[in-house]
Design a protein around this motif. Structure first.
Motif, PDB file in Angstrom:
ATOM      1  N   GLY A  72      81.584  -5.649  32.540  1.00 55.36           N
ATOM      2  CA  GLY A  72      80.239  -5.822  31.969  1.00 55.36           C
ATOM      3  C   GLY A  72      79.632  -4.478  31.601  1.00 55.36           C
ATOM      4  N   THR A  73      79.862  -3.473  32.452  1.00 58.81           N
ATOM      5  CA  THR A  73      79.347  -2.136  32.153  1.00 58.81           C
ATOM      6  C   THR A  73      80.008  -1.578  30.896  1.00 58.81           C
ATOM      7  OG1 THR A  73      78.998  -1.768  34.497  1.00 58.81           O
ATOM      8  CG2 THR A  73      79.009   0.184  33.106  1.00 58.81           C
ATOM      9  N   SER A  74      81.306  -1.853  30.751  1.00 55.75           N
ATOM     10  CA  SER A  74      82.011  -1.415  29.529  1.00 55.75           C
ATOM     11  C   SER A  74      81.332  -2.006  28.296  1.00 55.75           C
ATOM     12  CB  SER A  74      83.467  -1.894  29.541  1.00 55.75           C
ATOM     13  OG  SER A  74      84.240  -1.087  30.353  1.00 55.75           O
ATOM     14  N   GLN A  75      80.989  -3.279  28.391  1.00 58.17           N
ATOM     15  CA  GLN A  75      80.351  -3.932  27.237  1.00 58.17           C
ATOM     16  C   GLN A  75      78.959  -3.351  26.962  1.00 58.17           C
ATOM     17  OE1 GLN A  75      80.571  -8.074  28.273  1.00 58.17           O
ATOM     18  NE2 GLN A  75      82.804  -8.100  28.095  1.00 58.17           N
ATOM     19  N   GLN A  76      78.228  -3.080  28.056  1.00 56.85           N
ATOM     20  CA  GLN A  76      76.900  -2.464  27.868  1.00 56.85           C
ATOM     21  C   GLN A  76      77.025  -1.089  27.212  1.00 56.85           C
ATOM     22  OE1 GLN A  76      75.160  -2.332  31.754  1.00 56.85           O
ATOM     23  NE2 GLN A  76      74.934  -4.547  31.887  1.00 56.85           N
ATOM     24  N   LEU A  77      78.032  -0.338  27.652  1.00 52.95           N
ATOM     25  CA  LEU A  77      78.235   0.988  27.069  1.00 52.95           C
ATOM     26  C   LEU A  77      78.639   0.863  25.595  1.00 52.95           C
ATOM     27  CD1 LEU A  77      79.995   2.948  29.965  1.00 52.95           C
ATOM     28  CD2 LEU A  77      77.652   3.172  29.164  1.00 52.95           C
ATOM     29  N   ASP A  78      79.442  -0.164  25.282  1.00 51.39           N
ATOM     30  CA  ASP A  78      79.803  -0.385  23.874  1.00 51.39           C
ATOM     31  C   ASP A  78      78.545  -0.602  23.028  1.00 51.39           C
ATOM     32  OD1 ASP A  78      82.475  -0.103  24.273  1.00 51.39           O
ATOM     33  OD2 ASP A  78      82.930  -2.242  24.342  1.00 51.39           O
ATOM     34  N   THR A  79      77.602  -1.364  23.576  1.00 51.29           N
ATOM     35  CA  THR A  79      76.352  -1.626  22.847  1.00 51.29           C
ATOM     36  C   THR A  79      75.592  -0.310  22.644  1.00 51.29           C
ATOM     37  OG1 THR A  79      76.245  -3.787  23.897  1.00 51.29           O
ATOM     38  CG2 THR A  79      74.221  -2.984  22.884  1.00 51.29           C
ATOM     39  N   GLN A  80      75.513   0.487  23.722  1.00 53.36           N
ATOM     40  CA  GLN A  80      74.808   1.775  23.613  1.00 53.36           C
ATOM     41  C   GLN A  80      75.512   2.710  22.634  1.00 53.36           C
ATOM     42  OE1 GLN A  80      73.639   3.716  27.339  1.00 53.36           O
ATOM     43  NE2 GLN A  80      73.761   1.760  28.361  1.00 53.36           N
ATOM     44  N   SER A 112      74.478   4.272  15.183  1.00 49.37           N
ATOM     45  CA  SER A 112      73.489   3.903  14.151  1.00 49.37           C
ATOM     46  C   SER A 112      72.431   4.995  13.995  1.00 49.37           C
ATOM     47  CB  SER A 112      72.787   2.595  14.520  1.00 49.37           C
ATOM     48  OG  SER A 112      73.692   1.560  14.554  1.00 49.37           O
ATOM     49  N   GLN A 113      71.988   5.532  15.138  1.00 45.95           N
ATOM     50  CA  GLN A 113      70.984   6.615  15.076  1.00 45.95           C
ATOM     51  C   GLN A 113      71.558   7.844  14.363  1.00 45.95           C
ATOM     52  OE1 GLN A 113      68.820   7.466  18.848  1.00 45.95           O
ATOM     53  NE2 GLN A 113      69.833   5.653  19.608  1.00 45.95           N
ATOM     54  N   ILE A 114      72.831   8.157  14.664  1.00 47.44           N
ATOM     55  CA  ILE A 114      73.469   9.323  14.022  1.00 47.44           C
ATOM     56  C   ILE A 114      73.532   9.101  12.504  1.00 47.44           C
ATOM     57  CG2 ILE A 114      75.698  10.524  13.761  1.00 47.44           C
ATOM     58  CD1 ILE A 114      76.077  10.095  16.816  1.00 47.44           C
ATOM     59  N   ILE A 145      70.133   9.611  10.937  1.00 39.79           N
ATOM     60  CA  ILE A 145      69.771  11.029  10.798  1.00 39.79           C
ATOM     61  C   ILE A 145      70.588  11.672   9.680  1.00 39.79           C
ATOM     62  CG2 ILE A 145      69.822  13.267  11.971  1.00 39.79           C
ATOM     63  CD1 ILE A 145      69.185  11.744  14.587  1.00 39.79           C
ATOM     64  N   ALA A 146      71.870  11.278   9.594  1.00 39.59           N
ATOM     65  CA  ALA A 146      72.718  11.823   8.521  1.00 39.59           C
ATOM     66  C   ALA A 146      72.114  11.482   7.159  1.00 39.59           C
ATOM     67  CB  ALA A 146      74.134  11.258   8.641  1.00 39.59           C
ATOM     68  N   THR A 147      71.552  10.296   7.047  1.00 46.86           N
ATOM     69  CA  THR A 147      70.921   9.887   5.786  1.00 46.86           C
ATOM     70  C   THR A 147      69.685  10.739   5.488  1.00 46.86           C
ATOM     71  OG1 THR A 147      71.704   7.651   6.167  1.00 46.86           O
ATOM     72  CG2 THR A 147      69.965   7.898   4.529  1.00 46.86           C
ATOM     73  N   GLN A 148      68.926  11.061   6.540  1.00 51.17           N
ATOM     74  CA  GLN A 148      67.751  11.944   6.344  1.00 51.17           C
ATOM     75  C   GLN A 148      68.185  13.309   5.819  1.00 51.17           C
ATOM     76  OE1 GLN A 148      65.477  12.252  10.009  1.00 51.17           O
ATOM     77  NE2 GLN A 148      65.652  10.060  10.358  1.00 51.17           N
ATOM     78  N   ILE A 204      77.899  15.992   3.446  1.00 52.43           N
ATOM     79  CA  ILE A 204      78.214  17.081   2.505  1.00 52.43           C
ATOM     80  C   ILE A 204      77.394  16.823   1.255  1.00 52.43           C
ATOM     81  CG2 ILE A 204      79.945  18.157   1.008  1.00 52.43           C
ATOM     82  CD1 ILE A 204      82.048  17.633   2.892  1.00 52.43           C
ATOM     83  N   GLY A 205      76.531  17.764   0.902  1.00 51.77           N
ATOM     84  CA  GLY A 205      75.696  17.590  -0.288  1.00 51.77           C
ATOM     85  C   GLY A 205      74.948  16.267  -0.199  1.00 51.77           C
ATOM     86  N   ASN A 206      75.144  15.413  -1.195  1.00 59.38           N
ATOM     87  CA  ASN A 206      74.446  14.127  -1.152  1.00 59.38           C
ATOM     88  C   ASN A 206      75.369  12.984  -0.708  1.00 59.38           C
ATOM     89  OD1 ASN A 206      75.972  13.935  -3.375  1.00 59.38           O
ATOM     90  ND2 ASN A 206      74.285  13.854  -4.855  1.00 59.38           N
ATOM     91  N   GLN A 207      76.415  13.341   0.020  1.00 60.87           N
ATOM     92  CA  GLN A 207      77.349  12.326   0.538  1.00 60.87           C
ATOM     93  C   GLN A 207      77.201  12.203   2.052  1.00 60.87           C
ATOM     94  OE1 GLN A 207      79.913  10.664  -1.367  1.00 60.87           O
ATOM     95  NE2 GLN A 207      78.702  11.434  -3.100  1.00 60.87           N
ATOM     96  N   VAL A 208      77.142  10.975   2.553  1.00 64.99           N
ATOM     97  CA  VAL A 208      77.150  10.735   4.004  1.00 64.99           C
ATOM     98  C   VAL A 208      78.461  10.062   4.372  1.00 64.99           C
ATOM     99  CG1 VAL A 208      76.116   9.409   5.886  1.00 64.99           C
ATOM    100  CG2 VAL A 208      74.654  10.513   4.218  1.00 64.99           C
ATOM    101  N   ASN A 209      79.123  10.636   5.357  1.00 67.31           N
ATOM    102  CA  ASN A 209      80.369  10.047   5.855  1.00 67.31           C
ATOM    103  C   ASN A 209      80.005   9.254   7.115  1.00 67.31           C
ATOM    104  OD1 ASN A 209      83.056   9.529   6.274  1.00 67.31           O
ATOM    105  ND2 ASN A 209      83.571  11.585   7.000  1.00 67.31           N
ATOM    106  N   ALA A 210      79.508   8.040   6.907  1.00 69.85           N
ATOM    107  CA  ALA A 210      78.942   7.269   8.032  1.00 69.85           C
ATOM    108  C   ALA A 210      80.001   6.939   9.086  1.00 69.85           C
ATOM    109  CB  ALA A 210      78.330   5.978   7.505  1.00 69.85           C
TER     110      ALA A 210
END
Lengths: 480, 122
Positions: free
Chosen positions: A155-163, A169-171, A174-177, A234-240
């Motif tokens: 269960g902890t593994s699954q919670q960590l997967d969610t985090q 997603s946050q990264i 920010i990359a988009t900003q 890189i420039g106006n490209q995001v490598n999500a």
């Protein structure tokens, strides 16, 4: 008359320039609390005055200069990345640790002790039905306890997967900003202090999440690369980035049916997990893949909890099956006490169960030599020091369980200590950044040397303290 | 030396180390110097304690051992904080061309460290 006009023109220009300087100061005041904003100054330059040549002198504005120091920024970002790692690691290992009972009075260690006690009581009265029933119920409790621990850790593994997914997603956000900043830079001819403040604020936020390096290109855009060099922006490209679960196949999996590990891939599908070694994402991945992998197994290891479950079940079953239910001639052979999924060694803990078909009378206390309680005695001895039966890595079952709890506790303690220390390190790095920002380092070379010497002198005293403590501990005969 | 006196030296050293770390301010030379003085005083106390341990004046208990281990942990923590500052200023010094000389295995000064780019304000 021309001279008077020239003087008026020069004075008028000067007023314009000083008005600009006042605007810059006002802007600094307005943005004093803006994240990422660095104080700016307007560079002023005296204009040549040649009375006979028609040059009227005066003052001209020569552009804005901000007080940000790239070196200091990188130092703070680097230390913030480490803080993000330790903070995530401390929280995640704290959750893992909470499932282990270090006192031995609860959880799996207590259930194992109860079973060993039940074996011991049975060895005294091997024909007693109550003692046999106690063995069965204790075995069932141990299996349930091991299952419960395995499920809690899964269960902890699954919670960590969610985090991990949320952090990725946050990264990406920010990359988009940063990509938007780059687009703005490419479209504009002059640097915008507001946009720069947003960029540095975004980089500060990113440094809490992952490790990266930045390079400012000649066109003014900022390239952001993950620790291993994989580009994020890189420039106006995001490598999500994206997060998923998979059983690693390189090197080939020893346990192909093991629980999958968390994997981070870039937009081309390249596995970049190993590049993320710091920041919150690094800390989550470390606990998810390394700490939990060592307990529940992964492609390359069975996992210590599965090792325990399998070895314990095999040892108990082997002893019981080698004996008979009584000393009578032709007495039936013993029956296995435990079952587990033998097709998947990394599922042993989760699938451990009391043999559903066993009855109290099928327990075999008699050993292969005909001793009426030989088997029961062997089972009761499994927890004794020096007993080779059921050993894992040179430890008996009780010691092995204690070692698992201890290593999990050590992981959490180390992470918590590192987190506390790193908070102070980040505070100092931030202070130092503030100290050098807006200062000409060439002019302050003497100060730089003074601080450097003061720190080194302190570092030497700390080395002495460390040596004295080492010597003292070496002199002590007690080592635990 | 009575065991209590020796252990009091250890406790005073520990307190000094904690105080030094708590008031450490990398941007203030005066406070850096005060922290250093506290650490020097702690070193003197620890030397006294070490001598008492060596002389067998202090019982070698597990509890005392773990206290010493805890003090060592605090020293490691302080070292990491100070090392960060040393590294920070070493980087700055390299940028201003005042990096300390690098010595080779024979004790001779190696080439000057490669100069870093001059400070560039964004």
């Amino acid at each position: 008359m021309p001279n008077i006009l020239a003087s008026l023109s020069s004075a008028g220009n000067a007023l314009d320039v000083f008005q600009q300087a006042l605007n810059v100061i006002q802007n600094n005041v307005d943005n004093s609390s803006t994240p990422g904003y660095a104080t700016q100054t307007l560079n002023l330059e005296a204009q040549p005055l040649v009375v006979t040549g028609g040059l009227t002198g005066g003052v001209a504005a020569q552009g804005l200069q901000d007080s940000r120091d790239n070196y200091a920024e990188e130092q703070v970002q680097s230390q913030t990345q480490a803080l993000g790692f330790y903070t995530a690691q401390a929280q995640a290992t704290g959750t893992v640790q909470s499932f282990f009972d270090v006192s031995g009075t609860g959880g799996v260690p207590a259930a194992l002790n109860n079973l060993l006690s039940a074996f011991s009581a049975w060895s005294v009265t091997p024909d007693d039905a109550t003692a046999e029933q106690t063995v069965l119920s204790s075995a069932q409790s141990l299996a349930a306890s091991v299952n419960g621990l395995a499920n809690s850790l899964s269960g902890t593994s699954q919670q960590l997967d969610t985090q991990i997914g949320s952090t990725v997603s946050q990264i990406n956000s920010i990359a988009t900003q940063i990509q938007q900043y780059n687009q703005q830079v490419l479209q504009s001819t002059t640097p915008d202090p507001g946009a720069q403040a947003q960029l540095y604020s975004a980089l500060d936020n990113l440094s809490q999440l992952t490790n990266f390096t930045t390079v400012t290109q000649t066109d003014g855009t900022v390239t952001v690369m993950l620790g291993g060099g994989d580009p994020l922006v890189i420039g106006n490209q995001v490598n999500a980035l994206s997060a998923s679960d998979a059983v690693a196949t390189n090197p080939p999996a020893t346990y192909p049916n093991s629980p999958p590990s968390a994997v981070i891939t870039d937009s081309q599908g390249n596995d970049v997990t190993s590049q993320i070694t710091s920041g919150q994402l690094g800390g989550l991945l470390d606990t998810r893949n390394r700490v939990l992998g060592s307990l529940l197994g992964n492609a390359q290891q069975q996992g210590s909890l599965n090792q325990f479950a399998q070895t314990m079940a095999d040892t108990v079953n082997q002893i019981l099956e080698s004996g008979t239910v009584s000393t009578a001639t032709g007495a039936a052979a013993g029956t296995a006490l435990f079952t587990y999924d033998s097709s998947n060694p990394t599922n042993a803990a989760a699938s451990l169960a009391l043999n559903s078909s066993i009855t109290p009378g099928e327990l075999a206390p008699v050993d292969s030599s005909g001793n009426s309680n030989g088997n029961a005695n062997q089972l009761a001895d499994l927890g004794n020091t020096g007993n080779a039966a059921g050993n894992i890595d040179g430890m008996n079952l009780v010691q092995f369980l204690a070692q698992i709890s201890s290593s999990v506790g050590q992981e959490n303690q180390t992470a918590t200590t590192n987190q506390t220390t790193q908070q102070q390190v980040v505070a100092q790095a931030t202070t130092l950044r503030g100290q050098v920002s807006g200062v000409s380092l060439d002019e302050q070379a003497t100060n730089v040397l003074q601080f450097q010497r003061a720190y080194q002198a302190t570092a030497q005293v700390l080395t002495v303290l460390n040596d004295v403590l080492d010597d003292t501990m070496n002199m002590m005969t007690v080592t635990t | 030396m009575p065991p209590d006196t020796a252990i009091a030296h250890l406790e005073r050293a520990r307190s000094g180390i904690r105080q030094a770390l708590a008031q450490w301010n990398a941007a203030d030379l005066e406070q850096v110097e005060e922290s250093r003085e506290l650490l020097v005083a702690a070193a003197v106390d620890l030397r006294v304690f070490e001598t008492a341990v060596g002389a067998g004046d202090v019982p070698h208990t597990a509890e005392l051992y773990s206290t010493i281990l805890a003090v060592k942990q605090e020293v490691v923590q302080a070292t990491r904080v100070v090392d960060t500052c040393v590294a920070f200023y070493r980087g700055l010094a390299a940028r201003t061309g005042d990096a300390p000389p690098v010595y080779n295995a024979e004790g001779h000064i190696e080439e000057e460290p490669a100069g870093l780019e001059p400070e560039v304000h964004a």
